[in-house]
Design a protein around this motif. Structure first.
Motif, short mmCIF file in Angstrom:
data_model
loop_
_atom_site.label_atom_id
_atom_site.label_comp_id
_atom_site.label_asym_id
_atom_site.label_seq_id
_atom_site.Cartn_x
_atom_site.Cartn_y
_atom_site.Cartn_z
N PHE A 163 -2.35 7.77 -8.89
CA PHE A 163 -3.47 8.18 -8.01
C PHE A 163 -4.51 6.85 -8.50
O PHE A 163 -4.44 6.25 -9.43
CB PHE A 163 -4.29 9.21 -8.80
CG PHE A 163 -3.79 10.37 -8.41
CD1 PHE A 163 -3.32 10.92 -7.29
CD2 PHE A 163 -3.70 11.54 -9.60
CE1 PHE A 163 -2.75 12.10 -6.87
CE2 PHE A 163 -2.99 12.74 -9.12
CZ PHE A 163 -2.59 12.96 -8.04
N GLY A 164 -5.29 6.53 -7.41
CA GLY A 164 -5.98 5.23 -7.59
C GLY A 164 -6.46 4.66 -6.29
O GLY A 164 -6.30 5.13 -5.08
N ASN A 165 -6.76 3.34 -6.36
CA ASN A 165 -7.43 2.60 -4.94
C ASN A 165 -6.25 1.65 -4.46
O ASN A 165 -5.51 1.03 -5.52
CB ASN A 165 -8.61 1.52 -5.43
CG ASN A 165 -9.79 2.79 -5.33
OD1 ASN A 165 -10.02 3.60 -4.57
ND2 ASN A 165 -10.60 2.21 -6.55
N TYR A 166 -5.78 1.66 -3.43
CA TYR A 166 -4.48 1.12 -2.99
C TYR A 166 -5.20 0.11 -1.69
O TYR A 166 -6.30 0.49 -1.18
CB TYR A 166 -3.52 1.80 -2.05
CG TYR A 166 -2.74 2.51 -3.27
CD1 TYR A 166 -1.36 1.99 -3.61
CD2 TYR A 166 -3.12 3.58 -3.78
CE1 TYR A 166 -0.64 2.77 -4.51
CE2 TYR A 166 -2.52 4.09 -4.62
CZ TYR A 166 -1.16 3.92 -4.93
OH TYR A 166 -0.36 4.33 -6.11
N SER A 167 -4.64 -0.98 -1.64
CA SER A 167 -5.01 -1.83 -0.24
C SER A 167 -3.90 -2.62 0.11
O SER A 167 -2.65 -2.71 -0.32
CB SER A 167 -6.16 -3.09 -0.85
OG SER A 167 -5.43 -3.75 -2.14
N CYS A 168 -4.03 -2.84 1.65
CA CYS A 168 -2.89 -3.51 2.17
C CYS A 168 -3.73 -4.92 2.59
O CYS A 168 -4.73 -4.91 3.32
CB CYS A 168 -2.53 -2.89 3.42
SG CYS A 168 -3.60 -2.07 4.56
N ILE A 169 -3.09 -6.07 2.02
CA ILE A 169 -3.71 -7.46 2.18
C ILE A 169 -2.65 -8.15 3.34
O ILE A 169 -1.43 -8.28 3.09
CB ILE A 169 -3.82 -8.16 1.11
CG1 ILE A 169 -4.80 -7.47 0.30
CG2 ILE A 169 -4.21 -9.49 1.51
CD1 ILE A 169 -5.25 -8.11 -1.11
N VAL A 170 -3.27 -8.51 4.28
CA VAL A 170 -2.49 -9.04 5.71
C VAL A 170 -3.01 -10.57 5.88
O VAL A 170 -4.11 -10.91 5.95
CB VAL A 170 -2.76 -8.34 6.99
CG1 VAL A 170 -1.79 -8.67 7.88
CG2 VAL A 170 -2.50 -6.79 6.35
N SER A 171 -1.94 -11.25 6.06
CA SER A 171 -2.27 -12.60 6.23
C SER A 171 -1.54 -13.48 7.40
O SER A 171 -0.13 -13.16 7.37
CB SER A 171 -2.41 -13.59 4.79
OG SER A 171 -1.16 -13.58 4.27
N ASN A 172 -1.74 -14.42 8.02
CA ASN A 172 -1.29 -15.22 9.04
C ASN A 172 -1.79 -16.65 8.53
O ASN A 172 -2.61 -16.73 8.13
CB ASN A 172 -0.69 -14.83 10.25
CG ASN A 172 -2.07 -14.73 11.02
OD1 ASN A 172 -3.20 -15.07 10.80
ND2 ASN A 172 -2.12 -14.19 12.42
N SER A 173 -0.98 -17.66 9.62
CA SER A 173 -1.37 -19.04 9.39
C SER A 173 -2.94 -19.05 9.94
O SER A 173 -3.42 -20.29 9.76
CB SER A 173 -0.60 -19.72 10.25
OG SER A 173 -0.53 -19.42 11.88
N ILE A 174 -3.65 -18.19 10.53
CA ILE A 174 -4.96 -18.35 11.15
C ILE A 174 -5.93 -17.61 9.93
O ILE A 174 -7.04 -18.29 9.75
CB ILE A 174 -4.95 -17.60 12.29
CG1 ILE A 174 -4.17 -18.29 13.44
CG2 ILE A 174 -6.59 -17.68 12.89
CD1 ILE A 174 -4.14 -17.78 14.77
N GLY A 175 -5.77 -16.66 9.41
CA GLY A 175 -6.48 -16.00 8.46
C GLY A 175 -6.07 -14.78 7.65
O GLY A 175 -4.67 -14.67 7.70
N ARG A 176 -6.72 -13.95 7.16
CA ARG A 176 -6.43 -12.96 6.37
C ARG A 176 -7.25 -11.76 6.37
O ARG A 176 -8.56 -11.95 6.83
CB ARG A 176 -6.05 -13.37 5.20
CG ARG A 176 -7.21 -13.59 4.10
CD ARG A 176 -7.10 -14.40 2.86
NE ARG A 176 -6.16 -13.37 2.01
CZ ARG A 176 -6.54 -12.81 1.02
NH1 ARG A 176 -8.02 -12.44 0.96
NH2 ARG A 176 -5.67 -12.07 0.18
#
Length: 337
Positions: A168-181
């Motif tokens: 249980f807790g906080n999850y995040s999906c962090i997404v990045s490519n060559s232009i940004g995140r």
């Protein structure tokens, strides 16, 4: 006439010649479609599988301009030239839009329980394709037999098997490519979600059946109801004290949605008044968040809006309605006679 000898069917020249344009999100772009023929051809632009950025289906002119290209503008644009001589001719330009990741979540709050399975979903749009990393709190997660990371189209899913308290807790999906995140957050909790009050905004003079639904895979073991009367007229506006109840109403469970529905009757209300209230539910993992405020109006004294009735009373009410219809028909027929 001699001019008939010079009729020429339309022809076009697409610019750029290879029919391909790549632009970053936010930059301007222009397509050109030169057309020749006699009479002078009419040129129209359209977009395959959608509307033009202007919202129109068709635009006239040799030039097609987009001031600030957006992700949704990507696709195949067609220019069609016609002058009534022969068949219209069509050329295509494919617009490829590069943009930083854009991430949304299917649900920002997911309810689960020990020993069960939980699915967390992030929807990702990015070009060039983005790399997705899942985090629990500030720790990057690696795929294991317990934590399965999958992708279906634009949806990236983190599946957690055999959920434990530590999951249980906080999850995040962090997404990045060559232009940004970009990133977005999901909370996984064993507690109930915030209740949603779904009952009517009108009640009988002295009682009100408050009904709510709540996300909880585990049974609700206690409910807190806070409500108060609002007293107001043109000259003043004040609130009575809160009534604070701890109750244990029965519940029905919808396993497909993971929702529980409950109803509790509030009594000793004042007629012709405005009330407001909150609900907060508790399961074996604790209390969830308060619901949003819900307001309702009690009817005037003696004016019953809702019958707390059995099937027999319901049947009688229907028979009474049928009788009224029959009487009305008799009256109308008598007037016609």
């Amino acid at each position: 006439p001699l001019t008939g000898l010079f009729l020429v069917p339309p022809s076009i020249q697409i610019l750029p010649a290879d029919g391909k344009i790549v632009r970053r999100k936010g930059s301007p772009v222009s397509f050109e479609c030169k057309a020749n023929g006699n009479p002078t051809p009419t040129v129209q632009w359209s977009k395959k599988d959608g509307l033009l950025p202007s919202g129109l289906q068709v635009e006239n002119g040799y030039l097609m301009n987009i001031n600030e290209v957006q992700r949704q503008d990507a696709g195949v644009y067609q220019c069609t030239a016609s002058n009534g001589i022969g068949q219209p001719v069509t050329g295509e330009i494919r617009l490829h839009v590069l943009y930083p990741p854009e991430v949304t979540v299917v649900r920002s709050w997911v309810n689960s329980g020990e020993g069960l399975e939980a699915k967390l979903d992030c929807v990702v749009y990015a070009d060039p394709p983005a790399e997705v990393t899942w985090y629990q709190d500030s720790f990057a997660l690696q795929p294991t037999d317990k934590r399965i990371m999958s992708k279906n189209g634009n949806t990236h899913t983190l599946t957690i098997r055999n959920v434990q308290l530590s999951d249980f807790g906080n999850y995040s999906c962090i997404v990045s490519n060559s232009i940004g995140r970009d990133k977005n957050f999901i909370e996984l909790s064993g507690k109930p979600g915030p209740a949603k009050i779904i009952s009517s905004q009108y009640s009988n003079p002295h009682d009100y059946d408050m009904t709510w639904v709540v996300q909880s895979v585990f049974p609700i073991i206690e409910v807190r109801i806070l409500y108060r009367r609002i007293m107001s007229n043109i000259s003043y506006h004040r609130f009575e004290q809160w009534h604070d109840l701890l109750v244990k109403p029965s519940q029905t469970y919808n396993p497909t949605k993971g929702e529980r529905t409950q109803t509790y009757r509030l009594t000793n209300l004042q007629p012709d008044s405005v009330y407001e209230g909150f609900v907060q539910t508790k399961n074996q993992h604790g209390y969830g968040d308060l619901s949003q405020v819900h307001q309702w109006f009690t009817s005037q004294r003696g004016r019953i809006l809702v019958q707390h009735s059995s099937a027999v009373t319901s049947y009688c009410r229907k028979q009474f309605s049928v009788a009224l219809v029959l009487v009305a028909l008799l009256v109308v027929n008598g007037m016609r006679a």
